[in-house]
Write a protein that holds these residues in place. Structure first.
Motif, PDB file in Angstrom:
ATOM      1  N   TRP A  77       0.814  -1.358  -0.089  1.00  0.00           N
ATOM      2  CA  TRP A  77       0.064   0.035  -0.016  1.00  0.00           C
ATOM      3  C   TRP A  77       0.918   1.302  -0.007  1.00  0.00           C
ATOM      4  O   TRP A  77       0.514   2.197  -0.614  1.00  0.00           O
ATOM      5  N   VAL A 191      -1.849  -0.309  -8.834  1.00  0.00           N
ATOM      6  CA  VAL A 191      -3.160  -1.185  -8.775  1.00  0.00           C
ATOM      7  C   VAL A 191      -2.836  -2.575  -8.681  1.00  0.00           C
ATOM      8  O   VAL A 191      -3.151  -3.316  -7.683  1.00  0.00           O
ATOM      9  N   SER A 192      -1.576  -3.107  -9.385  1.00  0.00           N
ATOM     10  CA  SER A 192      -1.511  -4.394  -9.300  1.00  0.00           C
ATOM     11  C   SER A 192      -0.703  -4.638  -8.103  1.00  0.00           C
ATOM     12  O   SER A 192      -0.649  -6.092  -7.636  1.00  0.00           O
ATOM     13  N   TRP A 195      -4.308  -4.962  -5.557  1.00  0.00           N
ATOM     14  CA  TRP A 195      -5.308  -5.589  -6.014  1.00  0.00           C
ATOM     15  C   TRP A 195      -5.798  -6.926  -5.468  1.00  0.00           C
ATOM     16  O   TRP A 195      -6.738  -7.023  -4.831  1.00  0.00           O
TER      17      TRP A 195
END
Length: 197
Positions: A77, A191-192, A195
């Motif tokens: 994150w 995002v990867s 996710w």
């Protein structure tokens, strides 16, 4: 590691290092936008950051083993947030040279990219845990592999950097479109990272 595993280890290092990721995309983008000189300043930070992450991975692997796995999610994150920040600044960056852009490539930006790059954290930990630890618990063997790892990713960063420098003049008239594509690619990297978590 047994000598029979060295080819598999080298292929693993190459594939992980050459595929698109935050550092490779930053190298490409910096060279496209600012040219080889500023991009190389950033690359020195990328190399230093990779070295720090590699040595931290050696220490963590030796001292803590798999206990650190639970913290990879938090680091994901943090890395995703920093990558999104870079993408945002890429879209908002003014035209002109590196001297007028606060997000211009420099040693510090390269260092921050690598220190928040979960891809290389996972890469280093996986290399050490999969190719060294099953065969020895020797700190010196872990250190030897850890000292080798910074010569994999940053060398591939140079490939992306020189590709960007080669394409700089060709894409100069399409700077805004290139910035949008590069920012989108960075956002996809961010995002990867988070996710599946």
């Amino acid at each position: 590691m047994p000598s029979s595993l060295i080819p598999a280890f080298l292929i693993y290092c190459y594939v992980c290092a050459i595929t698109p990721g935050p550092a490779n995309l930053c190298s490409l983008s910096a060279a496209l936008r600012y040219g080889k000189g500023p991009a190389l300043r950033q690359w020195r930070g990328l190399f230093t950051g990779f070295f720090i992450v590699s040595m931290a991975s050696v220490a963590a692997t030796y001292l803590l083993g798999t206990v650190l796995d639970r913290y990879v999610g938090v680091l994901s994150w943090v890395g995703a947030a920093y990558i999104l920040w870079m993408a945002w600044h890429m879209l908002r960056a003014p035209g002109g040279g590196a001297d007028r852009d606060p997000a211009a490539p420099c040693f510090r930006t390269g260092l921050l990219v690598q220190l928040t790059n979960v891809k290389i954290m996972v890469f280093c930990m996986t290399a050490l845990a999969s190719y060294v630890l099953p065969y020895t618990r020797s700190f010196w063997r872990l250190l030897a592999v850890g000292l080798f790892l910074p010569f994999t990713g940053p060398v591939c960063n140079l490939v992306w950097l020189f590709a960007g420098a080669s394409l700089q003049k060709l894409l100069a008239g399409h700077r805004r479109a290139v910035d949008i594509v590069m920012a989108a690619a960075l956002a996809l990297c961010a995002v990867s990272l988070v996710w599946p978590h």
